[in-house]
Design a protein around this motif. Structure first.
Motif, short mmCIF file in Angstrom:
data_model
loop_
_atom_site.label_atom_id
_atom_site.label_comp_id
_atom_site.label_asym_id
_atom_site.label_seq_id
_atom_site.Cartn_x
_atom_site.Cartn_y
_atom_site.Cartn_z
N ALA A 360 0.85 -1.19 0.00
CA ALA A 360 0.00 0.00 0.00
C ALA A 360 0.88 1.23 0.00
N SER A 425 -4.01 -11.44 2.52
CA SER A 425 -3.69 -10.04 2.22
C SER A 425 -3.94 -9.20 3.47
N MET A 427 -4.55 -5.96 5.40
CA MET A 427 -5.17 -4.73 4.92
C MET A 427 -5.71 -3.86 6.06
N LYS A 442 -8.90 -2.70 -3.18
CA LYS A 442 -7.86 -3.65 -2.75
C LYS A 442 -8.47 -4.90 -2.12
N GLU A 445 -9.61 -6.89 -5.17
CA GLU A 445 -8.44 -7.44 -5.86
C GLU A 445 -7.87 -8.64 -5.11
N SER A 446 -7.81 -8.52 -3.78
CA SER A 446 -7.25 -9.60 -2.97
C SER A 446 -8.14 -10.84 -3.03
#
Length: 545
Positions: A360, A425, A427, A442, A445-446
């Motif tokens: 990130a 992932s 986050m 995100k 996407e993950s």
């Protein structure tokens, strides 16, 4: 992970011509299976049928008289007299009203085709090149006549460059020293290897979208501009031009409606008013794409929010941002970020370490209180593991383990490729107004890549409130416990990986949502005069006298 076949420019041009929302597609040609695989990644809900040749496809149509298609692709076809009218006669009953026929014709005058005539060309000399040029003009005219006789409308034509052309031209030049005019003639007729025609049954509304994008950082251009515009361009009638510099404005053209789509501009009275005036004068509908809270750019508020109020409409990613923007412009479209392509990923590899992804920009405040809790439980991980950190050296250095790898900030595709090798992932996202207006990109996407989101509730809990495919963590201790469980319990992790990919495939693909954006654009264009009058009134209110 299974390696993906590399597509040629010609093959990609074919795939990009297929309307992304098509539900039934027939692909006729030797490369059908490869094109099917590529298009399925863009549109998983589409049913594609592949046939080796026209004979096999014709037999299928005879056996299924009522079958209808949204798109039919006839690939690598040799031109023949009255080919298109004959195709029209037999194929039109099997096309939906809004269907497209994508017909790829071999250029009979390409370098590849002419190489067999090279010896004769040498003997005959320069006169033969002039004759070829005349024949090519007749071919083009006959092609347009055939389209008309077949009662189709030409929506688009792609000319695919013959990779052998430069060598061919050099050989011809060596043999008889072509002058500039003959070189130009040969270049014009022999450069394309194929003509890809996209034909429709009825004429389509013509819309040109000019996109002005930011310098590429972290994939923001791809997700907000390039990918949605590519999907829109798959619709008949839509033309797209995208560049960082869109200083050239197209003149008024009869029958073409124009949109200027401006990605996250910081508009000021000093430098932007004349640009806006020129766009309005040239007949553009002006739309701003804005996907973040405007607070990092104080010039926006200092200029009375000209970035929002000074355009016809604004598109954004979520309702929280839309509510803020509507204070300055009532015309706001909300389009959540979606995945352009569904990632290939095998989830059953059990002999590899569990990889935890973190990547990130500017998120140190988000993980500052969580990283110590994560470090405290690394000793409790009973399975082999490895952290994969993208860009953030401070986070990487703060991990108290040797099981870690660091990657610099690469391209958006490199980021996605790395994510597809990971299982979890990480986050974290702290509270605050700015973060609450972020997109869930995100997270999606993950999940789509098969990496279970280990995430904060801010923004992300709204996407998976029941934690079907994620671990939503209210506290640093929750992050620590979630990490231990996901690493140590393979079946638990695998179930979430599978559910995440299913959710994205069924709910968050661009192919399923891009027409909402198109319909919004059509509505705005229908009200262009009304919107321009409202824009004029807003400018009178906010521009300093």
């Amino acid at each position: 992970m299974k390696s993906k076949s590399v597509m040629t420019d010609r093959q990609m041009a074919i795939v990009q011509s297929i309307p992304r929302h098509a539900r039934r597609v027939a692909i006729v040609g030797r490369e059908g299976e490869l094109l099917k695989t590529e298009f399925t990644s863009l549109s998983p809900a589409t049913n594609e049928e592949v046939y080796l040749d026209l004979l096999a496809f014709a037999s299928h149509l005879l056996e299924n008289e009522t079958i209808k298609y949204d798109a039919v692709l006839l690939l690598d076809t040799t031109p023949a007299r009255d080919l298109i009218p004959r195709i029209s006669k037999h194929l039109k009953p099997h096309l939906e009203d809004d269907a497209v026929l994508i017909l790829e014709l071999i250029n009979p005058f390409s370098a590849d085709q002419l190489k067999e005539e090279a010896k004769r060309l040498v003997e005959v000399g320069k006169e033969e090149i002039s004759i070829l040029s005349e024949r090519a003009d007749v071919f083009t005219k006959n092609l347009r006549d055939e389209i008309q006789k077949g009662e189709f409308f030409l929506d688009r034509i792609n000319r695919i460059t013959d990779q052998r052309f430069d060598d061919f031209l050099a050989e011809m030049q060596d043999r008889y020293a072509l002058d500039d005019q003959l070189q130009s003639s040969l270049r014009r007729i022999a450069t394309p290897s194929h003509f890809q025609l996209r034909l429709t049954i009825r004429p389509k509304r013509q819309i040109r979208i000019q996109g002005k994008v930011l310098k590429p950082v972290g994939g923001v251009n791809d997700v907000r501009m390039h990918e949605p515009l590519s999907a829109l361009q798959s619709l008949p009638g839509v033309q797209v031009q995208v560049a960082e510099d869109q200083s050239i404005l197209n003149r008024q053209e009869k029958g073409i409606e124009k949109i200027f789509l401006w990605q996250r501009p910081i508009l000021t009275f000093k430098s932007s008013l004349q640009i806006l005036l020129a766009l309005r004068k040239a007949g553009y509908l002006i739309i701003v794409d804005f996907d973040d809270h405007p607070s990092p750019w104080p010039q926006i508020s200092e200029n009375n929010y000209l970035s929002f109020a000074g355009v016809h409409a604004v598109q954004t990613t979520n309702e929280s941002l839309a509510k803020l923007i509507r204070r300055h412009n009532p015309e706001v479209g909300v389009f959540a970020n979606q995945l352009n392509s569904f990632p290939e990923r095998a989830l059953d590899a059990s002999d590899e370490p569990v990889r935890i992804f973190y990547g990130a920009l500017n998120r140190e405040q988000d993980y500052r209180d969580i990283l110590p809790a994560v470090n405290s439980v690394l000793k409790d991980l009973t399975q082999p593991f490895e952290f994969v950190v993208l860009h953030d050296r401070k986070f990487f250095d703060g991990l108290e383990t040797s099981h870690k790898k660091f990657h610099g900030l690469g391209s958006y595709e490199q980021y996605l490729q790395t994510l597809r090798t990971c299982h979890i992932s990480f986050m974290p996202l702290a509270g605050g107004e700015f973060n609450r207006m972020k997109s869930d990109l995100k997270f999606i996407e993950s999940a789509g890549a098969g990496a279970v989101p280990l995430a904060s509730p801010v923004v992300y809990a709204d996407t998976d409130p029941d934690k079907h495919f994620s671990e939503i963590c209210e506290s640093p201790n929750d992050f620590a416990k979630g990490l231990v469980r996901l690493v140590n319990e393979r079946d638990y992790r695998l179930a979430k990986q599978e559910m995440g990919r299913s959710y994205v495939k069924e709910n968050r693909m661009l192919s399923e949502h891009f027409r909402d954006r198109y319909q919004w654009y059509l509505d705005l264009l229908d009200r262009h005069t009304e919107l321009d009058q409202a824009l004029g009134r807003r400018l009178k209110q906010i521009v300093p006298r």
